[in-house]
Scaffold this motif. Structure first.
Motif, PDB file in Angstrom:
ATOM      1  N   GLN A   1      -4.054 -21.833  34.408  1.00 26.95           N
ATOM      2  CA  GLN A   1      -3.916 -20.429  34.756  1.00 26.95           C
ATOM      3  C   GLN A   1      -4.316 -19.554  33.576  1.00 26.95           C
TER       4      GLN A   1
ATOM      5  N   PRO B   1      -5.727 -15.313  32.605  1.00 29.11           N
ATOM      6  CA  PRO B   1      -5.812 -13.957  33.155  1.00 29.11           C
ATOM      7  C   PRO B   1      -7.157 -13.693  33.837  1.00 29.11           C
ATOM      8  N   GLY B   2      -8.210 -14.282  33.326  1.00 24.62           N
ATOM      9  CA  GLY B   2      -9.530 -13.998  33.877  1.00 24.62           C
ATOM     10  C   GLY B   2      -9.881 -14.811  35.109  1.00 24.62           C
ATOM     11  N   GLN B   3      -9.548 -16.079  35.114  1.00 29.03           N
ATOM     12  CA  GLN B   3      -9.926 -16.985  36.201  1.00 29.03           C
ATOM     13  C   GLN B   3      -8.803 -17.261  37.180  1.00 29.03           C
ATOM     14  N   GLY B   4      -7.599 -16.826  36.873  1.00 26.68           N
ATOM     15  CA  GLY B   4      -6.483 -17.094  37.763  1.00 26.68           C
ATOM     16  C   GLY B   4      -6.062 -18.554  37.714  1.00 26.68           C
ATOM     17  N   LEU B   5      -5.575 -19.030  38.837  1.00 21.95           N
ATOM     18  CA  LEU B   5      -5.106 -20.408  38.945  1.00 21.95           C
ATOM     19  C   LEU B   5      -6.225 -21.297  39.460  1.00 21.95           C
TER      20      LEU B   5
ATOM     21  N   LEU C   1      -2.096 -21.213  30.487  1.00 24.41           N
ATOM     22  CA  LEU C   1      -0.856 -21.837  30.939  1.00 24.41           C
ATOM     23  C   LEU C   1      -1.264 -23.013  31.822  1.00 24.41           C
TER      24      LEU C   1
END
Lengths: 119, 114
Positions: free
Chosen positions: B37, B39-43, B88
């Protein structure tokens, strides 16, 4: 390929009111599952609710309900009687069940919606 | 039942190093999936293991690898760390691999690459 779209980057709601978080999905597979997860600032993903593509009734879990409109490919989450502890990021996710096995374990997530509950 | 546990919770590494993250699934769960995870690509899905076999892999370079042990515990390894690997890393376990079985996530390992 599967895709989940959450068009609301952020939502605000007053405590004790209901709120709807939008989710649309795209897949050509007839069998799939739709999930909603909550992610507080601590980072852990908390499972909220599940809806199967063949389920006739909308899923409900306590204060959470899923408004499933298959023809529109939407799976909106409704939270009733919002609480301050509901403030978090909410993710819609999908998992398909294709015969080729390429779906094993794979959840496809949307970008998420940050929900803020005001007292 | 104890939930999914991940160790360590936080990690700081230097570019070029390698790192190993560990995940212990819920007792009785045999499927373990890993996600990154940012911020730019998400999960994004990394890979999934079931009974010590990798059955599915996401679109990540070969620097990302994993394994699962006979007790269903899983590890993932990232070699030659890059700044963009800061993320993360979440592990999830599931009792079965059908779409109707939800995945339960651990608290994650926050990796920072400097």
């Amino acid at each position: 390929a599967q895709k989940i779209t959450q068009t609301q980057p952020g939502m605000f709601v007053q405590e004790k009111e209901a709120v709807t978080l939008d989710c649309t999905y795209d897949t050509s597979d007839p069998s799939y599952g739709l999930f909603w997860y909550k992610q507080p600032s601590s980072g852990e993903m908390i499972f909220l609710i599940y809806q199967g593509s063949y389920d006739q009734q909308n899923a409900t879990e306590g204060r959470y309900s899923l408004n499933f409109q298959k023809a529109r490919k939407s799976a909106n989450l409704v939270i009733s009687a919002s609480q301050l502890g509901d403030s978090a990021m909410y993710f819609c996710a999908m998992r398909v069940n294709n015969a080729g096995g390429t779906s094993y374990g794979k959840l496809t997530f949307g970008q998420g919606t940050i929900l803020t509950v005001h007292p | 039942k104890a939930g999914v546990t991940q160790t360590p919770r936080y990690l700081i590494k230097t570019r070029g190093q390698q790192v190993t993250l560990s995940c212990s699934p819920i007792s009785g769960h045999r499927s373990v999936s890993w996600y990154q995870q940012t911020p730019g690509q998400g999960l994004q899905f990394l890979f999934e293991y079931f009974s010590e076999t990798q059955r599915n892999k996401g679109n990540f370079p070969g620097r990302f690898s994993g394994r699962q042990f006979s007790n269903s515990r899983s590890e993932m390894n990232v070699s030659t760390l890059e700044l963009g690997d800061s993320a993360l890393y979440l592990c999830a376990s599931s009792y079965r691999d059908s779409p109707s079985y939800e995945q339960y996530f651990g608290p994650g390992t926050r990796l920072t690459v400097t």
